[in-house]
Design an enzyme around this catalytic site. Structure first.
Site, PDB file in Angstrom:
ATOM      1  N   THR A 188      52.427  26.197  39.077  1.00 53.86           N
ATOM      2  CA  THR A 188      52.656  24.759  39.293  1.00 53.86           C
ATOM      3  C   THR A 188      52.192  23.935  38.081  1.00 53.86           C
ATOM      4  OG1 THR A 188      50.561  24.373  40.439  1.00 53.86           O
ATOM      5  CG2 THR A 188      52.451  24.977  41.804  1.00 53.86           C
ATOM      6  N   ASN A 189      51.197  24.420  37.380  1.00 51.80           N
ATOM      7  CA  ASN A 189      50.786  23.697  36.160  1.00 51.80           C
ATOM      8  C   ASN A 189      51.835  23.857  35.060  1.00 51.80           C
ATOM      9  OD1 ASN A 189      48.044  22.305  36.260  1.00 51.80           O
ATOM     10  ND2 ASN A 189      47.670  24.218  37.369  1.00 51.80           N
ATOM     11  N   ILE A 197      41.086  38.008  31.514  1.00 47.00           N
ATOM     12  CA  ILE A 197      40.079  37.671  30.492  1.00 47.00           C
ATOM     13  C   ILE A 197      40.537  38.190  29.125  1.00 47.00           C
ATOM     14  CG2 ILE A 197      37.693  38.107  29.751  1.00 47.00           C
ATOM     15  CD1 ILE A 197      37.344  36.758  32.305  1.00 47.00           C
ATOM     16  N   ASN A 199      42.604  25.248  28.367  1.00 46.06           N
ATOM     17  CA  ASN A 199      42.595  25.794  29.735  1.00 46.06           C
ATOM     18  C   ASN A 199      42.489  24.649  30.733  1.00 46.06           C
ATOM     19  OD1 ASN A 199      42.310  27.805  31.831  1.00 46.06           O
ATOM     20  ND2 ASN A 199      40.122  27.323  31.885  1.00 46.06           N
ATOM     21  N   HIS A 259      40.934  23.933  34.398  1.00 47.71           N
ATOM     22  CA  HIS A 259      40.013  24.514  35.389  1.00 47.71           C
ATOM     23  C   HIS A 259      39.895  23.568  36.577  1.00 47.71           C
ATOM     24  CE1 HIS A 259      36.828  27.055  36.906  1.00 47.71           C
ATOM     25  NE2 HIS A 259      36.196  25.941  37.225  1.00 47.71           N
TER      26      HIS A 259
HETATM   27  C1  GAR Z   1      45.148  26.249  39.188  1.00 45.94           C
HETATM   28  O1  GAR Z   1      44.452  25.569  40.203  1.00 45.94           O
HETATM   29  C2  GAR Z   1      44.257  26.398  37.968  1.00 45.94           C
HETATM   30  O2  GAR Z   1      43.433  25.294  37.741  1.00 45.94           O
HETATM   31  C3  GAR Z   1      43.440  27.600  38.361  1.00 45.94           C
HETATM   32  O3  GAR Z   1      44.367  28.465  38.980  1.00 45.94           O
HETATM   33  C4  GAR Z   1      45.405  27.701  39.592  1.00 45.94           C
HETATM   34  C5  GAR Z   1      46.749  28.201  39.105  1.00 45.94           C
HETATM   35  O4  GAR Z   1      47.794  27.576  39.786  1.00 45.94           O
HETATM   36  N1  GAR Z   1      42.807  28.187  37.212  1.00 45.94           N
HETATM   37  C6  GAR Z   1      41.597  28.738  37.264  1.00 45.94           C
HETATM   38  O5  GAR Z   1      40.940  28.827  38.283  1.00 45.94           O
HETATM   39  C7  GAR Z   1      41.076  29.239  35.923  1.00 45.94           C
HETATM   40  N2  GAR Z   1      39.675  29.496  35.973  1.00 45.94           N
HETATM   41  P1  GAR Z   1      49.272  27.519  39.187  1.00 45.94           P
HETATM   42  O6  GAR Z   1      49.679  28.941  38.833  1.00 45.94           O
HETATM   43  O7  GAR Z   1      50.082  26.974  40.330  1.00 45.94           O
HETATM   44  O8  GAR Z   1      49.267  26.607  37.984  1.00 45.94           O
END
Ligand code: GAR
Length: 208
Positions: A13-14, A93, A108, A110
């Site tokens: 989604t990001n 990682i 990144n 977070h």
């Molecule tokens: C998001 O909430 C992102 O911030 C988190 O994983 C999700 C991915 O969602 N990332 C972490 O926790 C990194 N430490 P997405 O695949 O729908 O963008």
């Protein structure tokens, strides 16, 4: 125009927020040039395909050592001529050679207000579980540069989000994404692409 490589592992989604921002002209002087996934089943790959963005898959388990994996990822990013690397829910990682090659060029997202609920073990829903467990009234998201310390790199943008008494990790995750992550990540990327981010003494200075 800077080449942006977006690294993903899941729903993406990001990545979608970045694609939407690119379409609406919010990302100035940058374009998503490739999507790299740690998982061939990631829905993020479908999003890339639907939007005509080239993609590749690189899996940690295909490499014997961390060092070999790091070098392979670095080589792919160099091959793709990435100017900026964005970790958009990238759950593998990496270290050493990638971080050296792309110093202050990896962003990144977070899902908490760093330094709360970050570091080893804090990813995805676990972050929101921990925030609710602690009973925080405010949480949020952080866009930051990546260095050798897990979630410890210079902070670019943060946005706070209120928790609700009846939140579950899932409802909180959704609110943090909608109100914070999908807004600040494209903004941080656009600022980078316009050369408006400078790191001095471990802090980010934004020139507007
Ligand atoms: C998001 O909430 C992102 O911030 C988190 O994983 C999700 C991915 O969602 N990332 C972490 O926790 C990194 N430490 P997405 O695949 O729908 O963008």
């Amino acid at each position: 125009m800077k080449n942006i490589a977006v690294l993903v592992s899941g729903g993406g989604t990001n990545l979608q927020a970045l694609i939407n921002a690119q379409k609406s002209g919010e990302i100035i002087n940058g374009r998503i040039s490739c999507v790299i996934s740690s998982n061939e089943k990631a829905y993020a790959l479908e999003r890339a395909k639907q939007n005509g963005i080239a993609s590749r898959v690189i899996k940690r388990r295909d490499f014997q050592t961390q060092c070999e994996y790091d070098d392979a990822l670095r080589d792919i990013l160099k091959e793709e001529k990435a100017d900026l690397v964005v970790l958009a829910g990238f759950m593998t990682i990496f270290g050493g050679s990638v971080i050296n090659e792309f110093e202050n060029r990896i962003i990144n997202i977070h899902p908490s207000l760093i330094p709360s609920f970050c570091g080893k073990g804090f990813y995805g829903l676990h972050v929101h579980e921990a925030a609710l467990q602690r009973g925080v009234k405010l949480t949020g998201a952080t866009a930051h540069f990546v260095n050798e310390i897990c979630d410890g790199g210079p902070i670019i943008i943060q946005k706070a989000v209120e928790t609700q008494p009846d939140d579950t990790p899932e409802t909180l995750q959704k609110r943090v994404m909608e109100q914070a992550e999908w807004k600040i990540l494209p903004k941080a990327v656009s600022l980078f692409c316009q050369d408006k981010l400078k790191v001095e003494n471990g802090k980010v200075i934004i020139s507007e």
